[in-house]
Design a protein around this motif. Structure first.
Motif, PDB file in Angstrom:
ATOM      1  N   MET A   6      45.136  36.164  55.021  1.00 26.72           N
ATOM      2  CA  MET A   6      45.349  36.935  53.809  1.00 26.72           C
ATOM      3  C   MET A   6      44.250  36.644  52.792  1.00 26.72           C
ATOM      4  N   ILE A   7      44.024  37.603  51.910  1.00 30.85           N
ATOM      5  CA  ILE A   7      43.095  37.414  50.805  1.00 30.85           C
ATOM      6  C   ILE A   7      43.862  37.690  49.508  1.00 30.85           C
ATOM      7  N   GLU A   8      43.724  36.772  48.534  1.00 32.73           N
ATOM      8  CA  GLU A   8      44.500  36.872  47.289  1.00 32.73           C
ATOM      9  C   GLU A   8      43.586  36.561  46.115  1.00 32.73           C
ATOM     10  N   ASN A   9      43.740  37.309  45.045  1.00 30.22           N
ATOM     11  CA  ASN A   9      42.887  37.082  43.875  1.00 30.22           C
ATOM     12  C   ASN A   9      43.571  36.180  42.850  1.00 30.22           C
ATOM     13  N   ARG A  10      42.789  35.871  41.820  1.00 30.00           N
ATOM     14  CA  ARG A  10      43.324  35.153  40.669  1.00 30.00           C
ATOM     15  C   ARG A  10      43.033  36.022  39.450  1.00 30.00           C
ATOM     16  N   VAL A  11      44.083  36.449  38.763  1.00 27.89           N
ATOM     17  CA  VAL A  11      43.898  37.333  37.622  1.00 27.89           C
ATOM     18  C   VAL A  11      43.379  36.538  36.436  1.00 27.89           C
ATOM     19  N   PHE A  12      42.905  37.255  35.422  1.00 27.95           N
ATOM     20  CA  PHE A  12      42.239  36.632  34.281  1.00 27.95           C
ATOM     21  C   PHE A  12      43.089  35.527  33.653  1.00 27.95           C
ATOM     22  N   GLU A  13      44.409  35.816  33.508  1.00 26.37           N
ATOM     23  CA  GLU A  13      45.270  34.851  32.832  1.00 26.37           C
ATOM     24  C   GLU A  13      45.437  33.563  33.638  1.00 26.37           C
ATOM     25  N   GLU A  14      45.243  33.610  34.940  1.00 23.15           N
ATOM     26  CA  GLU A  14      45.428  32.429  35.783  1.00 23.15           C
ATOM     27  C   GLU A  14      44.196  31.524  35.820  1.00 23.15           C
ATOM     28  N   VAL A  74      31.676  34.700  47.288  1.00 20.66           N
ATOM     29  CA  VAL A  74      32.609  33.775  46.621  1.00 20.66           C
ATOM     30  C   VAL A  74      33.353  34.504  45.500  1.00 20.66           C
ATOM     31  N   LEU A  75      32.614  35.254  44.705  1.00 18.98           N
ATOM     32  CA  LEU A  75      33.231  35.961  43.578  1.00 18.98           C
ATOM     33  C   LEU A  75      34.220  37.022  44.053  1.00 18.98           C
ATOM     34  N   GLY A  76      33.868  37.712  45.151  1.00 16.39           N
ATOM     35  CA  GLY A  76      34.704  38.836  45.590  1.00 16.39           C
ATOM     36  C   GLY A  76      35.893  38.437  46.440  1.00 16.39           C
ATOM     37  N   PRO A  82      39.591  39.700  44.982  1.00 15.20           N
ATOM     38  CA  PRO A  82      39.653  41.161  45.020  1.00 15.20           C
ATOM     39  C   PRO A  82      39.930  41.772  43.652  1.00 15.20           C
ATOM     40  N   GLY A  83      39.194  42.826  43.334  1.00 12.95           N
ATOM     41  CA  GLY A  83      39.325  43.490  42.043  1.00 12.95           C
ATOM     42  C   GLY A  83      38.270  43.070  41.052  1.00 12.95           C
ATOM     43  N   THR A  84      37.457  42.068  41.399  1.00 10.19           N
ATOM     44  CA  THR A  84      36.391  41.600  40.514  1.00 10.19           C
ATOM     45  C   THR A  84      35.296  42.661  40.419  1.00 10.19           C
TER      46      THR A  84
END
Length: 473
Positions: A6-14, A74-76, A82-84
């Motif tokens: 799986m691939i999971e992002n970290r939103v701005f608040e996190e 790394v960023l993506g 994802p979503g960056t």
């Protein structure tokens, strides 16, 4: 499905200042080739070892591949993920990166700007020795919605870097072999001989009507002033003179020009004045197929239309000799049919079984034989296992003996034109190797064929065991 799938992002608040993420990758030649395909960067300093001269080739590559590519990964995929949205970067390249280096790219958050969900990240790459090779900054817009989804499977991309071809040319050495070229009276045939001479593979003697040879050279844009020309009256005379040159010992190779194959081979097989030995003459292709670990020798795809059992035995012996010369000590020979079981209604399966028994009795030696085998379970270990075939040859075949010329010709051309294979063809079983070229052949095929023939000629001159004629007229 595991977390690694799986691939999971970290939103701005996190995300907090000081958070970091890394990816590590080893730079390979394949990476450079893929980057060149995507970017169009064909700088010879990156791709051509002859131009870049060794150490420069290994050490100087497109830094943008690692700077923009690995850091972007790394960023993506990691931080933020994802979503960056990548807004910009500033990088400095401090050290060269070369093939085999293990590069770790790390990004660290050093500033958050809440008004537009912007992040400023410190970026750096270091090699396996801990040396910093790239430093800089990146600015991104972080995602605000959580994303968790399966990782996208990357396509299986196969690259043909012609390693087999390059090894073959290197093995041929730098001593050209004197070659009788029969009737090179078309631009393509003339160019094939000249290009092989320019590559240091052959020393051609051009045999044909002199005016036509000179015109072909002019049309091909080739300079033949340094080559010996033997005038002939017509194509039949060219073939006869070329064969006579070999019989006299003045040439160690025979090469087809623009005459028909039947004309040349007619002169070769003449009992009175030809180049026959005790062996049946046959043709073999050496195929370097992308994605396949070993070269494949396919025989016979050009000379014998519907060979008998006895003729197939000689075809196999010739192919075994060829395999030995190119460095395969005990080749694995698959005798092909449509099925892998003996079926009295299919004569090719009976012949395969008989040939294997001949090998068991020592009538065919120097190799491991098995058959009948279908093409899939001859070259694929997985297919052989699926069929329950237990054999030292099945799935590992290096020589493929086809039922007849039609099957062999189609197989070789499918591998070449659909599979992207490099091919080298040579005629075996005569007093000297014979090079048959075609107008449809690529430059690599023409040169590889000359290289194989040269290796055989040298082996025959040294009277290598099992090679008929030993290069002597």
């Amino acid at each position: 499905m595991t977390d690694t799938d799986m691939i999971e992002n970290r939103v701005f608040e996190e995300i907090a200042v000081g958070d970091s993420a890394s990816l590590t990758r080893t730079l390979s030649q394949r990476d450079i080739q893929l980057f060149a395909l995507v970017s169009g960067d064909v700088n010879p300093a990156h791709l051509d070892p002859d131009y870049a001269q060794g150490d420069i080739f290994r050490r100087v590559i497109a830094h943008g591949m690692w700077g923009g590519g690995l850091i972007s990964a790394v960023l993506g995929t990691e931080l933020p993920g994802p979503g960056t949205i990548y807004l910009g970067q500033s990088l400095r390249f401090l050290r060269p990166v070369g093939i085999g280096d293990v590069i770790t790219a790390t990004v660290t958050v050093k500033e958050k700007r809440a008004e537009k969900h912007l992040l400023l990240l410190d970026c750096r790459c270091e090699n396996q020795n801990g040396d910093i090779v790239i430093t800089g900054d990146a600015e991104v817009k972080a995602p605000t919605e959580k994303v968790r989804r399966p990782r996208v499977a990357l396509p299986d991309i196969r690259l043909s870097d012609h390693d087999g071809y390059h090894r073959l040319i290197e093995a041929a050495g730098t001593a050209p072999v004197r070659t009788a070229v029969a009737h090179p009276c078309s631009p393509a045939a003339l160019a094939a001989a000249v290009e092989a001479a320019e590559a240091g593979l052959i020393e051609p003697i051009l045999i044909g009507p002199e005016a036509r040879i000179c015109q072909a050279a002019a049309d091909a844009g080739k300079d033949i002033a340094s080559f010996r020309i033997l005038p002939s009256l017509h194509s039949h005379d060219s073939a006869a003179q070329a064969v006579a040159l070999v019989r006299s010992g003045e040439a160690q190779l025979l090469m087809k020009g623009s005459l028909h194959t039947d004309e040349l081979m007619g002169a070769v097989v003449s009992r009175a004045s030809g180049l026959r030995t005790e062996r049946r003459i046959s043709h073999a292709y050496i195929m370097d197929v992308p994605g396949h670990p070993d070269p494949l020798i396919i025989t016979d795809a050009a000379i014998n239309i519907a060979p008998t059992l006895e003729e197939k035995a000689d075809i196999i012996r010739n192919a075994i000799d060829l395999a030995h010369v190119i460095g395969i000590a005990e080749p694995k020979v698959a005798i092909l049919s449509a099925v892998e079981t003996v079926n009295p209604a299919m004569p090719t399966t009976l012949e395969a079984a008989a040939l294997c028994k001949m090998a068991d009795r020592g009538q065919i030696s120097g190799a491991l034989l098995d058959g009948p085998l279908a093409f899939d379970n001859a070259i694929s270990e997985a297919a052989a296992r699926e069929k329950g075939i237990v054999s030292p040859v099945a799935g590992k075949a290096q020589i493929l003996v086809v039922p007849d010329l039609e099957a062999g010709n189609m197989l070789a051309k499918q591998l070449t034109f659909l599979g992207g294979a490099d091919a080298a063809g040579v005629v075996l079983g005569a007093r000297v190797p014979i090079i048959l070229t075609s107008r449809a052949d690529s430059l690599r095929t023409r040169l590889a064929s000359c290289a194989v023939a040269g290796l055989l000629a040298r082996a025959m001159t040294k009277a290598a065991p099992g090679l008929p004629g030993a290069g002597q007229p």
